[in-house]
Design a protein around this motif. Structure first.
Motif, PDB file in Angstrom:
ATOM      1  N   LYS A  36       0.951  -1.273   0.012  1.00 33.42           N
ATOM      2  CA  LYS A  36      -0.158  -0.071   0.027  1.00 33.42           C
ATOM      3  C   LYS A  36       0.936   1.295  -0.179  1.00 33.42           C
ATOM      4  O   LYS A  36       0.641   2.265  -0.905  1.00 33.42           O
ATOM      5  N   LEU A  37       2.072   1.301   0.961  1.00 33.99           N
ATOM      6  CA  LEU A  37       2.795   2.326   1.049  1.00 33.99           C
ATOM      7  C   LEU A  37       3.577   2.642  -0.380  1.00 33.99           C
ATOM      8  O   LEU A  37       3.796   3.721  -0.807  1.00 33.99           O
ATOM      9  N   LYS A  38       4.054   1.553  -1.049  1.00 37.83           N
ATOM     10  CA  LYS A  38       4.509   1.622  -2.345  1.00 37.83           C
ATOM     11  C   LYS A  38       3.608   2.244  -3.226  1.00 37.83           C
ATOM     12  O   LYS A  38       4.233   3.130  -3.920  1.00 37.83           O
ATOM     13  N   GLN A  39       2.406   1.975  -3.370  1.00 40.93           N
ATOM     14  CA  GLN A  39       1.559   2.796  -4.418  1.00 40.93           C
ATOM     15  C   GLN A  39       1.386   3.939  -4.020  1.00 40.93           C
ATOM     16  O   GLN A  39       1.335   4.931  -4.965  1.00 40.93           O
ATOM     17  N   GLU A  40       1.278   4.267  -2.743  1.00 42.42           N
ATOM     18  CA  GLU A  40       1.199   5.648  -2.281  1.00 42.42           C
ATOM     19  C   GLU A  40       2.205   6.522  -2.650  1.00 42.42           C
ATOM     20  O   GLU A  40       2.188   7.521  -3.028  1.00 42.42           O
ATOM     21  N   LYS A  41       3.476   5.999  -2.616  1.00 40.32           N
ATOM     22  CA  LYS A  41       4.625   6.524  -2.793  1.00 40.32           C
ATOM     23  C   LYS A  41       4.728   6.925  -4.400  1.00 40.32           C
ATOM     24  O   LYS A  41       4.942   7.924  -4.905  1.00 40.32           O
ATOM     25  N   LEU A  42       4.268   5.988  -5.264  1.00 37.74           N
ATOM     26  CA  LEU A  42       4.146   6.042  -6.816  1.00 37.74           C
ATOM     27  C   LEU A  42       3.342   7.215  -7.127  1.00 37.74           C
ATOM     28  O   LEU A  42       3.374   7.934  -7.880  1.00 37.74           O
ATOM     29  N   LEU A  87       1.875  26.985  -7.128  1.00 37.62           N
ATOM     30  CA  LEU A  87       2.212  25.803  -7.291  1.00 37.62           C
ATOM     31  C   LEU A  87       3.289  25.479  -6.751  1.00 37.62           C
ATOM     32  O   LEU A  87       3.937  24.135  -6.559  1.00 37.62           O
ATOM     33  N   ARG A  88       4.358  26.382  -6.266  1.00 32.28           N
ATOM     34  CA  ARG A  88       5.670  26.103  -5.472  1.00 32.28           C
ATOM     35  C   ARG A  88       5.208  25.288  -4.247  1.00 32.28           C
ATOM     36  O   ARG A  88       5.678  24.602  -3.490  1.00 32.28           O
ATOM     37  N   LYS A  89       4.305  25.990  -3.614  1.00 32.20           N
ATOM     38  CA  LYS A  89       3.723  25.641  -2.478  1.00 32.20           C
ATOM     39  C   LYS A  89       3.097  24.062  -2.534  1.00 32.20           C
ATOM     40  O   LYS A  89       3.328  23.376  -1.685  1.00 32.20           O
ATOM     41  N   HIS A  90       2.400  23.999  -3.682  1.00 35.51           N
ATOM     42  CA  HIS A  90       2.026  22.415  -3.852  1.00 35.51           C
ATOM     43  C   HIS A  90       3.091  21.559  -4.113  1.00 35.51           C
ATOM     44  O   HIS A  90       2.784  20.482  -3.604  1.00 35.51           O
ATOM     45  N   VAL A  91       4.039  21.725  -4.759  1.00 34.75           N
ATOM     46  CA  VAL A  91       5.441  21.007  -5.048  1.00 34.75           C
ATOM     47  C   VAL A  91       5.924  20.642  -3.819  1.00 34.75           C
ATOM     48  O   VAL A  91       6.425  19.733  -3.419  1.00 34.75           O
ATOM     49  N   ASP A  92       5.933  21.563  -2.686  1.00 39.25           N
ATOM     50  CA  ASP A  92       6.667  21.625  -1.464  1.00 39.25           C
ATOM     51  C   ASP A  92       5.839  20.373  -0.731  1.00 39.25           C
ATOM     52  O   ASP A  92       6.375  19.626  -0.030  1.00 39.25           O
ATOM     53  N   ILE A  93       4.487  20.625  -0.729  1.00 42.39           N
ATOM     54  CA  ILE A  93       3.574  19.663   0.036  1.00 42.39           C
ATOM     55  C   ILE A  93       3.717  18.318  -0.743  1.00 42.39           C
ATOM     56  O   ILE A  93       3.932  17.275   0.196  1.00 42.39           O
ATOM     57  N   ALA A  94       3.832  18.183  -2.158  1.00 45.23           N
ATOM     58  CA  ALA A  94       3.847  16.724  -2.797  1.00 45.23           C
ATOM     59  C   ALA A  94       5.265  16.328  -2.374  1.00 45.23           C
ATOM     60  O   ALA A  94       5.426  15.085  -2.048  1.00 45.23           O
ATOM     61  N   VAL A  95       6.436  16.891  -2.349  1.00 49.00           N
ATOM     62  CA  VAL A  95       7.716  16.660  -1.752  1.00 49.00           C
ATOM     63  C   VAL A  95       7.789  15.940  -0.218  1.00 49.00           C
ATOM     64  O   VAL A  95       8.233  14.955  -0.367  1.00 49.00           O
ATOM     65  N   ALA A 111       4.782  10.690  -6.005  1.00 47.97           N
ATOM     66  CA  ALA A 111       5.712  10.827  -7.124  1.00 47.97           C
ATOM     67  C   ALA A 111       5.107  11.503  -8.289  1.00 47.97           C
ATOM     68  O   ALA A 111       5.630  12.375  -8.933  1.00 47.97           O
ATOM     69  N   LYS A 112       4.026  10.716  -8.755  1.00 45.82           N
ATOM     70  CA  LYS A 112       3.276  11.146  -9.925  1.00 45.82           C
ATOM     71  C   LYS A 112       2.885  12.533  -9.695  1.00 45.82           C
ATOM     72  O   LYS A 112       2.876  13.402 -10.420  1.00 45.82           O
ATOM     73  N   GLN A 113       2.255  12.960  -8.616  1.00 40.45           N
ATOM     74  CA  GLN A 113       1.378  14.294  -8.314  1.00 40.45           C
ATOM     75  C   GLN A 113       2.528  15.156  -8.130  1.00 40.45           C
ATOM     76  O   GLN A 113       2.396  16.312  -8.612  1.00 40.45           O
ATOM     77  N   ARG A 114       3.873  14.713  -7.618  1.00 39.55           N
ATOM     78  CA  ARG A 114       4.875  15.792  -7.403  1.00 39.55           C
ATOM     79  C   ARG A 114       5.507  16.252  -8.911  1.00 39.55           C
ATOM     80  O   ARG A 114       5.762  17.461  -9.132  1.00 39.55           O
ATOM     81  N   ARG A 115       5.561  15.220  -9.555  1.00 36.32           N
ATOM     82  CA  ARG A 115       6.103  15.479 -11.247  1.00 36.32           C
ATOM     83  C   ARG A 115       5.128  16.451 -12.014  1.00 36.32           C
ATOM     84  O   ARG A 115       5.433  17.385 -12.683  1.00 36.32           O
ATOM     85  N   LEU A 116       3.724  16.103 -11.680  1.00 30.70           N
ATOM     86  CA  LEU A 116       2.704  16.787 -12.253  1.00 30.70           C
ATOM     87  C   LEU A 116       2.901  18.251 -11.924  1.00 30.70           C
ATOM     88  O   LEU A 116       2.766  19.253 -12.656  1.00 30.70           O
ATOM     89  N   GLN A 117       2.953  18.665 -10.436  1.00 29.18           N
ATOM     90  CA  GLN A 117       3.061  19.688  -9.994  1.00 29.18           C
ATOM     91  C   GLN A 117       4.292  20.627 -10.553  1.00 29.18           C
ATOM     92  O   GLN A 117       4.312  21.995 -10.671  1.00 29.18           O
TER      93      GLN A 117
END
Length: 285
Positions: free
Chosen positions: A10-16, A181-189, A19-25
């Motif tokens: 489950k955690l691996k899927q959450e990490k993927l 978007l910088r804030k969103h990226v920070d949150i995603a990271v 990461a996908k959300q972070r790349r999008l942001q």
């Protein structure tokens, strides 16, 4: 262990997903920053073109006014020459009349000379008028070109002036988007990092459980192998003891048989002697 394995999956899927959300942001942020840079660059370019166009328009207006003044001057000179030409034509008519009415040769000569001067003056004025009219016509074409260039430059200035607030708005919007978007990226990271840390802990525990299970399985296998080896050794020892016992029994039986044979051998000669004695007795009889 099954629960840890499911949790790790489950955690691996959450990490993927993180990461996908972070790349999008990050992609959206990159586009916003790029738009801001392009808009800023475009605004500077528009301001330079606007400044150049305004300078060019000023030069065109100055040249236009200069040419317009020259044209008006030529037109005034041509008009004045035309007036003089009209006067000279009138004077010519009078000179021709005077020449016809002259009664003496001297008067005729004076009238003829005056007529010749007037005719020469008329030719000069006609040539002057012609040149000035041609020059004025050329200036009219030049003025038309200036008007066209002035109109085009004015249109460019209008377009650039209208484009400037659009670019300013784009710069403002892209800056706001970039900050958001910088804030969103920070949150995603941070989310990706947190999930990664938890996954590392769970994976470590899972590896420890797997290693412990392997050690237990290895111990069981080793114990089973030792027990099997011990049983085999015991069986071999029993087999060896049985064989030894059988061999001893066989040896004892063999020894006993040998003893019997020796006894039998010892007894057999005595019987033969008795038989001989009985035979002798019988023969004596």
């Amino acid at each position: 262990m099954a629960s840890l394995s499911k949790l790790a999956q489950k955690l691996k899927q959450e990490k993927l997903d993180a990461a996908k959300q972070r790349r999008l942001q990050e992609k959206m942020l990159k586009e916003a920053v790029s738009l801001s840079r392009r808009s800023s660059s475009g605004l500077l370019s528009v301001e330079r073109r606007l400044e150049y166009s305004k300078g060019k328009l000023g030069e065109i207006n100055a040249e236009f006014n200069h040419v317009q003044a020259r044209k008006e001057s030529l037109e005034r000179l041509a008009s004045a020459a035309q007036e003089r030409l009209t006067q000279e034509i009138t004077a010519k008519d009078q000179a021709e009349t005077d020449l016809q009415n002259a009664e003496t040769d001297g008067a005729k000569q004076i009238a003829a000379e005056r007529l010749a001067q007037i005719i020469q003056k008329i030719q000069e004025l006609e040539e002057e008028t012609k040149q000035r009219q041609e020059a004025a016509e050329k200036l009219i074409k030049v003025i038309e070109g200036f008007k066209k260039s002035k109109s085009q430059t004015s249109n460019q200035i209008q377009k650039q002036t209208k484009l400037k607030p659009v670019l300013l708005n784009q710069i403002k919007t892209s800056k706001i988007d970039s900050e958001r978007l910088r804030k969103h990226v920070d949150i995603a990271v941070k989310k990706e990092q947190n999930v990664s840390k938890i996954l590392d802990v769970v994976s470590k525990k899972l590896e420890e459980q797997i290693a412990r299970k392997r050690r237990i399985a290895a111990k069981k296998a080793a114990a089973k192998k030792a027990a099997a080896k011990k049983a085999a050794a015991k069986k071999a020892a029993a087999k060896k003891a049985a064989a030894k016992k059988a061999a001893a029994k066989k040896a004892a039986a063999k020894k006993k048989a040998s003893a019997k044979m020796r006894v039998a051998k010892k007894k057999t000669p005595k019987k033969k002697t008795t038989t001989k004695k009985a035979t002798k007795k019988k023969s004596r009889r």
